[in-house]
Write an enzyme that holds these catalytic residues in place. Structure first.
Site, PDB file in Angstrom:
ATOM      1  CB  SER A  20     -40.221 -32.257 -32.362  1.00  0.00           C
ATOM      2  OG  SER A  20     -40.174 -32.574 -30.981  1.00  0.00           O
ATOM      3  CE  LYS A  71     -48.237 -37.953 -29.216  1.00  0.00           C
ATOM      4  NZ  LYS A  71     -48.950 -36.981 -28.374  1.00  0.00           N
ATOM      5  CG  ASP A 108     -49.697 -36.592 -24.624  1.00  0.00           C
ATOM      6  OD1 ASP A 108     -48.623 -35.983 -24.509  1.00  0.00           O
ATOM      7  OD2 ASP A 108     -50.014 -37.222 -25.658  1.00  0.00           O
ATOM      8  CB  ALA A 135     -63.832 -36.276 -29.937  1.00  0.00           C
ATOM      9  N   GLY A 137     -56.888 -37.261 -30.282  1.00  0.00           N
ATOM     10  CA  GLY A 137     -55.962 -37.901 -29.346  1.00  0.00           C
ATOM     11  C   GLY A 137     -55.738 -37.066 -28.093  1.00  0.00           C
ATOM     12  CB  ALA A 138     -55.143 -33.450 -27.568  1.00  0.00           C
ATOM     13  CE1 TYR A 225     -46.092 -26.241 -29.217  1.00  0.00           C
ATOM     14  CE2 TYR A 225     -47.562 -27.771 -28.096  1.00  0.00           C
ATOM     15  CZ  TYR A 225     -46.525 -27.525 -28.989  1.00  0.00           C
ATOM     16  OH  TYR A 225     -45.945 -28.573 -29.651  1.00  0.00           O
TER      17      TYR A 225
END
Ligand code: ATR
Length: 282
Positions: A20, A71, A108, A135, A137-138, A225
């Site tokens: 993280s 999450k 988000d 499709a 979670g993001a 990223y």
């Protein structure tokens, strides 16, 4: 600055959590704003999540972020859940109020919209014709945030059609679901292309799109990223398209939590970006 006995406490809970970037990001802001506070990583196994979250108010925490794989499961440990988080079925930010109640939110999507707003100054969401790839979670967070921003229609393209159909059913409204093979056709009628899949991430295969066939008026964005310049962003740049990389979404989604826990509205700056980047290039 060194923390004192009255330091404000926050952190990030994940399993694993060592990857993280949030401790680095929040640590930068804590130092920059000279706040008596700490933001620490917690590696918590899924079976211990509920108990850990319920213990946080008792230990005086102001709140935490939750990341993969917690999450969705964190939702049931909340006393209150924001409308956005409920719609997405997932939270990434928890704020603990003075009475010890846990408030779950999902920032988000806001992070994504803010990253676009701050990189593309003339972007008008009511004229936006996005194609969203993926499709998971993001994608859910991004599609919902585009809806909230007033985008009239969203084309959704995913490898597994049932998954994009489920997303469209859950979020309802202005979403057209297309099979993976129709990606190029969909992009011809669009002005924004958003990759939310893991394709292009370090260790994953690249996303293959022939940009020479695409209008260079399309804005290309990627939630990946790591690496910052994914293959599609490099190709898009070579083709003359405007791009927005995935790092700013990460930075902007962190702002609401920091503001609530530590009492200062933090700024996303070039220096912060460079500092966080050094963290995953090291
Ligand atoms: P997240 O929650 O971060 O969005 P996820 O739920 O694992 O992660 O979703 C990953 C996305 O990348 C999905 O849309 C997935 O497509 P499927 O729904 O078909 O699995 C997409 N993805 C991953 N690998 C892919 C590949 N090789 N080709 C096309 N899409 C891929």
């Amino acid at each position: 600055m060194a923390i004192t006995g009255s330091a404000k406490l926050a952190g990030v809970i994940g399993w694993p959590v060592s990857h993280s970037l949030s401790p680095r990001l929040h640590g930068y802001w804590l130092k920059h704003y000279e706040i008596d506070g700490a933001y620490v990583p917690f590696a918590v196994q899924p079976e211990d999540l509920h108990q850990t979250l319920r213990a946080l108010p008792k230990m005086g925490f102001k709140g935490v972020n939750v990341t993969v794989p917690h999450k969705e499961n964190a939702l049931s440990a909340m006393d209150h859940v924001s409308e956005t988080a409920r719609r997405l079925g997932a939270i990434n930010t928890i704020i603990i109020d003075e009475d010890g109640f846990l408030w779950g939110d999902n920032t988000d999507g806001v992070g994504f919209i803010e990253s676009l707003r701050n990189n593309v100054f003339d972007l008008n969401f009511s004229d936006c014709k996005p194609v969203v790839l993926g499709a998971g979670g993001a994608a859910r967070a991004i599609v919902a945030s585009l809806q909230d921003a007033g985008v009239p229609e969203i084309q959704l393209v995913n490898r597994t059609l049932e998954r994009s159909q489920a997303l469209a059913r859950d979020l309802q409204g202005n979403i057209t679901v297309l099979p993976w093979g129709e990606m190029l056709g969909a992009v011809q009628n669009a002005n924004v292309l958003i990759n939310t899949t893991s394709l292009g991430m370090t260790g994953h295969e690249p996303l293959n799109i022939d940009f020479t066939n695409l209008p260079n008026s399309i804005l290309v964005t990627d939630v990946v990223y790591n690496p910052l310049m994914t293959p599609i962003l490099t190709q898009a740049l070579d083709n003359g398209n405007a791009i927005v990389d995935g790092l700013d979404m990460l930075l902007y989604q962190a702002k609401p939590g920091f503001a609530a826990w530590f009492g200062i509205e933090p700024k996303v700056t070039r220096k912060l970006r460079d500092f966080v980047l050094e963290g995953f290039e090291a």
